[in-house]
Design an enzyme around this catalytic site. Structure first.
Site, mmCIF file in Angstrom:
data_model
loop_
_atom_site.group_PDB
_atom_site.id
_atom_site.type_symbol
_atom_site.label_atom_id
_atom_site.label_comp_id
_atom_site.label_asym_id
_atom_site.label_seq_id
_atom_site.Cartn_x
_atom_site.Cartn_y
_atom_site.Cartn_z
ATOM 1 N N LEU A 241 41.943 69.412 25.983
ATOM 2 C CA LEU A 241 41.606 67.892 25.788
ATOM 3 C C LEU A 241 41.633 66.492 26.426
ATOM 4 C CD1 LEU A 241 40.510 66.934 22.175
ATOM 5 C CD2 LEU A 241 42.530 65.781 22.043
ATOM 6 N N GLN B 233 36.352 70.924 12.444
ATOM 7 C CA GLN B 233 36.161 70.072 13.284
ATOM 8 C C GLN B 233 36.196 69.536 15.206
ATOM 9 O OE1 GLN B 233 39.192 66.034 15.125
ATOM 10 N NE2 GLN B 233 37.309 65.200 13.738
ATOM 11 N N GLU C 199 40.649 60.769 22.659
ATOM 12 C CA GLU C 199 39.948 59.831 22.285
ATOM 13 C C GLU C 199 40.173 58.049 22.376
ATOM 14 O OE1 GLU C 199 38.401 60.707 18.421
ATOM 15 O OE2 GLU C 199 38.369 58.513 17.881
ATOM 16 N N PHE D 246 40.125 53.842 17.556
ATOM 17 C CA PHE D 246 39.772 54.761 17.687
ATOM 18 C C PHE D 246 38.374 54.945 17.097
ATOM 19 C CE2 PHE D 246 42.079 58.917 18.949
ATOM 20 C CZ PHE D 246 43.073 58.276 19.587
ATOM 21 N N HIS E 293 36.511 67.929 18.123
ATOM 22 C CA HIS E 293 36.502 67.097 19.704
ATOM 23 C C HIS E 293 34.871 67.329 20.131
ATOM 24 C CE1 HIS E 293 38.670 64.232 21.868
ATOM 25 N NE2 HIS E 293 39.654 64.143 20.183
ATOM 26 N N ARG F 263 37.456 64.334 9.748
ATOM 27 C CA ARG F 263 39.347 63.433 9.746
ATOM 28 C C ARG F 263 38.468 62.772 11.005
ATOM 29 N NH1 ARG F 263 42.837 63.243 13.794
ATOM 30 N NH2 ARG F 263 42.984 65.602 14.827
ATOM 31 N N ARG G 220 33.877 61.629 15.525
ATOM 32 C CA ARG G 220 33.722 62.925 16.106
ATOM 33 C C ARG G 220 32.875 63.227 16.062
ATOM 34 N NH1 ARG G 220 40.099 64.077 16.619
ATOM 35 N NH2 ARG G 220 41.158 62.385 18.369
ATOM 36 N N HIS H 13 38.785 72.322 17.784
ATOM 37 C CA HIS H 13 39.906 71.646 17.655
ATOM 38 C C HIS H 13 40.824 70.996 16.154
ATOM 39 C CE1 HIS H 13 42.445 67.773 18.618
ATOM 40 N NE2 HIS H 13 41.595 66.809 18.166
HETATM 41 C C1 LIG Z 1 45.781 68.683 22.115
HETATM 42 C C2 LIG Z 1 45.302 68.273 20.615
HETATM 43 C C3 LIG Z 1 45.526 66.101 20.684
HETATM 44 C C4 LIG Z 1 46.034 66.010 19.794
HETATM 45 N N1 LIG Z 1 46.008 64.787 19.463
HETATM 46 C C5 LIG Z 1 46.135 64.392 18.333
HETATM 47 C C6 LIG Z 1 46.315 62.414 17.906
HETATM 48 O O1 LIG Z 1 46.426 62.154 19.292
HETATM 49 N N2 LIG Z 1 46.439 61.810 16.896
HETATM 50 C C7 LIG Z 1 45.901 62.624 16.358
HETATM 51 O O2 LIG Z 1 46.328 62.615 14.983
HETATM 52 N N3 LIG Z 1 46.297 64.438 15.721
HETATM 53 C C8 LIG Z 1 45.607 64.755 17.209
HETATM 54 N N4 LIG Z 1 45.910 66.410 17.154
HETATM 55 C C9 LIG Z 1 45.874 67.019 15.628
HETATM 56 C C10 LIG Z 1 47.656 67.486 15.409
HETATM 57 O O3 LIG Z 1 48.380 67.256 17.102
HETATM 58 C C11 LIG Z 1 48.027 68.556 15.142
HETATM 59 O O4 LIG Z 1 47.015 68.724 13.955
HETATM 60 C C12 LIG Z 1 48.781 68.618 13.903
HETATM 61 O O5 LIG Z 1 50.016 68.241 15.207
HETATM 62 C C13 LIG Z 1 49.358 69.579 13.278
HETATM 63 O O6 LIG Z 1 50.311 69.311 13.111
HETATM 64 P P1 LIG Z 1 51.713 70.272 12.109
HETATM 65 O O7 LIG Z 1 52.908 70.303 12.186
HETATM 66 O O8 LIG Z 1 50.255 70.685 11.431
HETATM 67 O O9 LIG Z 1 51.488 72.248 13.082
HETATM 68 P P2 LIG Z 1 52.080 72.260 14.653
HETATM 69 O O10 LIG Z 1 52.290 71.066 14.909
HETATM 70 O O11 LIG Z 1 50.691 73.312 15.021
HETATM 71 O O12 LIG Z 1 52.904 73.430 13.998
HETATM 72 C C14 LIG Z 1 53.092 74.811 13.830
HETATM 73 C C15 LIG Z 1 54.531 75.138 13.873
HETATM 74 O O13 LIG Z 1 54.481 76.196 13.042
HETATM 75 C C16 LIG Z 1 54.983 77.637 13.709
HETATM 76 N N5 LIG Z 1 54.463 78.875 13.084
HETATM 77 C C17 LIG Z 1 53.516 78.578 13.665
HETATM 78 N N6 LIG Z 1 52.968 79.887 12.964
HETATM 79 C C18 LIG Z 1 54.277 80.876 12.448
HETATM 80 C C19 LIG Z 1 54.969 82.011 11.837
HETATM 81 N N7 LIG Z 1 54.288 82.749 11.528
HETATM 82 N N8 LIG Z 1 56.409 81.935 11.787
HETATM 83 C C20 LIG Z 1 57.013 80.997 11.895
HETATM 84 N N9 LIG Z 1 56.673 79.860 12.426
HETATM 85 C C21 LIG Z 1 55.514 79.581 12.496
HETATM 86 C C22 LIG Z 1 54.693 76.747 14.745
HETATM 87 O O14 LIG Z 1 56.444 77.913 15.300
HETATM 88 C C23 LIG Z 1 55.231 75.817 14.845
HETATM 89 O O15 LIG Z 1 56.264 75.201 14.685
HETATM 90 C C24 LIG Z 1 45.547 66.896 18.187
HETATM 91 C C25 LIG Z 1 45.720 68.315 18.458
HETATM 92 C C26 LIG Z 1 45.533 68.670 19.863
HETATM 93 C C27 LIG Z 1 45.202 70.182 19.863
#
Ligand SMILES: Cc1cc2nc3c(=O)[nH]c(=O)nc-3n(C[C@H](O)[C@H](O)[C@H](O)COP(=O)(O)OP(=O)(O)OC[C@H]3O[C@@H](n4cnc5c(N)ncnc54)[C@H](O)[C@@H]3O)c2cc1C
Length: 580
Positions: free
Chosen positions: A252, A240, A255, A119, A242, A394, A286, A352
C-alpha cells in the site's frame, strides 16, 4: 494432548479492535479476560495502517460529527446502517482524545494540537470540498495505535495467549456461545477455552486476491469459522480495492500521499481525476478513484501502455515527504528503487478491505437472520464484523476509527453481559470436529500443495471478481473456486509433525479463503446492480428499488449457500445520486 482454560471473556485477535476490547474488559474488577492471537499482537495488520484515523476534531478548520456522518453514509453508497454510523462519528472525537491520553504519539500542529489532514470522501458542509479530518502519527498511525493499546493491556494485566490459532467456535447445546478451540502453534496441542463471552476480532481476508495490500496472515479465519457454525455473513460482495498499491506488489501507498497533495497522472501526464470527480478530484472516494485508474489503464493510458499509472508527489518537496510520509518514501526506495521526492510512483489498485463480514448490532453482539436474533455471548468487532458502518464502500481512515469505537463498545457490552451471565455448558467432545479436520489434512499422501491451489484462486478472483465485474466472468470464477474446493479435499500437507507446523495451518487457512471466495462470488453474482465497490458492467446503475438491502449468506447443513436479506437502517440521510 488437550488443555482446558476457563475465563469470563475471550478476545480472539490482538489487532486494534481486539486490544481496545481487552482494555475495556480489563477495567472491570473481578472479570477474567484473555486475548488469544495467532500472531504476536504487535504483528497484527493494524500495525501496517499508515494514513490515519479520523474524527471531526476541527483542529485546523470547522468540522462536525454530522458532516462526518453524512460523508460516511454517502461513501457507503447509502448501504451503511445510519444508526451505527451516527454512533461511530459521534464517539470518534472522544475516543481519539482517549487514545491521546493513553500516550499515542500523534503528529502535532504548530500550536500543539493533534495534526489533521484531508482524506478521500471526507468533506466540509456536506460535500463542498475536502476537510482535514484524519489524525495521524506520520504514516505509521496503525503502528502507534497498536503499540499504545498493547502497552495498556500489559499495564492492566490482560492474559495473552500468543501464537495460539483459534480453529473453532463452541456453542452450547442451548445455542449460547461458550468458548473456542485453539491450536498452540509451538506444541501442536489443542486448547479448549471455556468462557461466558467470546469476541471475534480476527481481521480481514485480502489474501483471496493476487494483488493485495494485506498481510499473509489475513486469511479470514474468524469469518470462515462463523460461516461453518451456521452464522450468516453479511454483504460479502462488497470488497474494497485501494487505488494506490505498488505496481505488481500490491504494497500500500497511503491515501495520505494524496491527502498531502499528491496527484494521479496517466501516460499523457494528465491529472485524469479532474475528469472523473470535478470537485474532490484525487480525493474522491476509493471506489471512484480505483475505477478511474482501471479505466485509464483499460483504455490504453497506463504508463507505456502497461497496467499502472503514476502517483506524483514530486511537487510536495523533500520536507513534506520525509516528515509526513517517511515509511512510504522508504518502501518506494526499497521495493522499487524509486525516490518519490524526485520521481513519480508506479501504482495500480490493490485488494484492501472487507466491508462485509459477521453481522452485529451496535453493541457488537453477533446477530442472525432478518430480525437480528442475538447469539448470547458471541461478539465481533473490527474488520471481521459488519456492523455496518462502511456499507458498500469504506472511506479511508474510517477503519481504524471503527476498531477503536467498536472495540470499546464490544468490551463494555461484554463486561456488562459477563457480570450477570452464568458459564454455559461446553458441548460434548468440543474438539471432535477440528480433530477430524486436521486428521484429514494430515492423512493425504498424494495431492497438490496449498500454495498451488491458493495461487489459482487468487488469479481467478483477481480477473473476475475484482473492480469491474460481470455475470459470465463471475460464473467462471465460481466454477473455478468450486473446482478448487474439490481439489482441496486432497490438499497435500508434507509436514506431518506437531511443532510449528505452518504447512498444516496454511492448508487450513486456504480452506477458509476458498469458502470466503465462494461466498463473495455468490453474493456478487446475486446482486444485479452497481453500488459502491461492487461495479457490474452488466448492471451499471444503482437500483434502490430492488437492492437497498443487506445480503445475508448462510451455509446450510447440506453445504449449499442460502441467500436472504435484511433492510438498511436509514435515519437522517435519504439516498441520493452520488457525485464527487
Ligand atoms: C497496509 C494497510 C494500511 C491501512 N491503512 C489504514 C489507515 O491508514 N487507516 C484506516 O482507517 N485503515 C487502514 N487500513 C485498514 C485497517 O488497518 C484494518 O482494517 C484494521 O487494522 C483491521 O484491524 P482488526 O483489529 O480488525 O484486525 P487485525 O489488525 O488484522 O488483527 C487481527 C488479529 O486477529 C488475529 N487472528 C486472526 N486469525 C486468528 C485465529 N484464527 N486465531 C487467533 N487469532 C487470530 C491476528 O493474530 C491478529 O492479532 C489499512 C490496511 C492495510 C492492509
Amino acid at each position: 494432548m488437550i488443555h482446558t482454560h476457563t475465563y469470563d471473556a475471550l478476545v480472539v485477535g490482538g489487532g486494534g479492535a481486539g486490544l481496545m476490547s481487552a482494555i475495556y474488559l480489563s477495567r472491570e474488577p473481578g472479570l477474567r479476560t484473555a486475548v488469544i492471537s495467532k500472531l504476536y499482537p504487535t504483528r497484527s495488520h493494524t500495525g501496517a495502517a499508515q494514513g490515519g484515523v479520523c474524527a471531526a476534531l476541527g483542529n485546523l478548520e470547522e468540522d462536525h460529527p454530522e458532516w462526518h456522518m453524512f460523508d460516511t453514509v454517502k461513501g457507503s453508497d447509502y448501504l451503511g446502517d445510519q444508526d451505527s454510523i451516527e454512533v461511530m462519528c459521534n464517539e470518534a472525537v472522544d475516543v481519539i482524545i482517549e487514545l491521546e491520553h493513553m500516550g499515542l504519539p500523534f503528529s502535532r500542529t504548530e500550536d500543539g494540537k493533534i495534526a489533521q489532514r484531508p482524506f478521500g470522501g471526507h468533506t466540509h458542509h456536506f460535500g463542498q470540498g475536502p476537510v482535514r479530518r484524519s489524525c495521524y502519527a506520520a504514516d505509521r498511525t496503525g503502528h502507534m495505535i497498536l503499540q499504545t493499546l498493547y502497552q495498556n493491556c500489559i499495564k492492566n494485566g490482560v492474559d495473552f495467549y500468543d501464537e495460539f490459532q483459534v480453529v473453532d467456535l463452541l456453542l452450547s447445546p442451548d445455542g449460547r456461545c461458550c468458548g473456542v478451540v485453539a491450536w498452540h502453534i509451538d506444541t501442536g496441542d489443542l486448547h479448549v477455552f471455556h468462557a461466558k463471552a467470546v469476541n471475534f476480532t480476527t481481521g480481514g481476508f485480502g489474501r483471496i486476491w493476487s494483488i493485495t495490500s494485506n498481510a499473509h496472515a489475513n486469511t479470514g479465519d474468524g469469518v470462515a469459522i462463523a460461516l461453518r457454525r451456521g452464522i450468516p455473513l453479511e454483504d460479502m460482495e462488497f470488497y474494497q480495492f485501494h487505488p494506490t498499491g505498488i505496481y505488481k506488489l500490491g504494497i500500500l501507498i497511503t491515501e495520505g500521499v494524496r491527502g498531502e497533495g499528491g496527484v494521479l497522472r496517466n501516460d499523457h501526464g494528465e491529472r485524469f481525476m479532474e475528469r472523473y470527480a470535478p470537485t474532490m478530484k484525487d480525493l474522491a472516494s476509493r471506489d471512484v478513484v480505483a475505477r478511474a485508474i482501471s479505466r485509464e489503464i483499460r483504455e490504453g493510458r497506463g504508463i507505456n501502455g502497461k497496467k499502472y499509472v503514476y502517483l506524483d508527489a514530486t511537487h510536495l518537496g523533500a520536507d513534506v515527504i520525509e516528515n509526513k510520509l517517511p515509511d512510504i518514501a522508504d518502501f518506494c526506495r526499497t521495493y522499487l528503487g524509486v525516490d518519490p521526492v524526485r520521481e513519480p510512483m508506479p501504482i495500480q489498485p490493490t485488494a484492501h478491505y472487507a466491508m462485509g463480514g459477521i453481522p452485529t448490532d451496535i453493541d457488537c453482539r453477533v446477530v442472525t437472520g432478518p430480525d437480528n436474533t442475538v447469539i448470547p455471548g458471541f461478539y465481533a468487532a473490527g474488520e471481521v464484523a459488519c456492523v455496518s458502518v462502511h456499507g458498500a464502500n469504506r472511506l479511508g481512515t474510517n477503519s481504524l476509527l471503527d476498531l477503536v469505537v467498536f472495540g470499546r463498545r464490544s468490551g463494555l457490552d461484554m463486561a456488562r453481559f459477563c457480570k450477570t451471565a452464568d458459564l454455559p455448558p461446553l458441548p460434548e467432545n468440543p474438539t471432535e470436529r477440528i480433530e477430524a479436520t486436521f486428521a484429514r489434512l494430515l492423512a493425504t499422501e498424494k495431492g497438490e500443495p496449498a500454495a498451488k491451489l491458493r495461487e489459482e484462486m487468487q488469479d481467478v478472483m483477481q480477473d473476475h471478481v475484482g473492480i469491474f465485474r460481470e455475470g459470465p466472468g463471475m460464473e467462471i470464477a465460481l466454477a473455478k473456486v468450486r473446482e478448487l474446493q474439490e481439489r482441496y479435499r486432497s490438499v497435500l500437507v508434507l509436514d506431518k509433525g506437531k511443532r510449528f507446523n505452518t504447512d498444516l495451518l496454511e492448508a487450513w487457512e486456504l480452506g477458509n479463503l476458498l469458502d470466503l471466495a465462494e461466498v463473495t462470488t455468490v453474493s456478487a453474482i446475486n446482486r444485479t446492480e452497481s453500488r459502491g465497490a461492487h461495479m457490474r458492467e452488466d448492471y451499471e446503475t444503482r437500483d434502490d428499488v430492488n437492492w437497498l438491502k443487506h445480503t445475508l449468506v448462510t451455509r446450510s447443513d447440506e453445504g449449499a449457500l442460502d441467500i436472504t436479506y435484511k433492510p438498511v437502517t436509514i435515519t437522517r440521510f435519504q439516498p441520493k445520486e452520488r457525485v464527487y
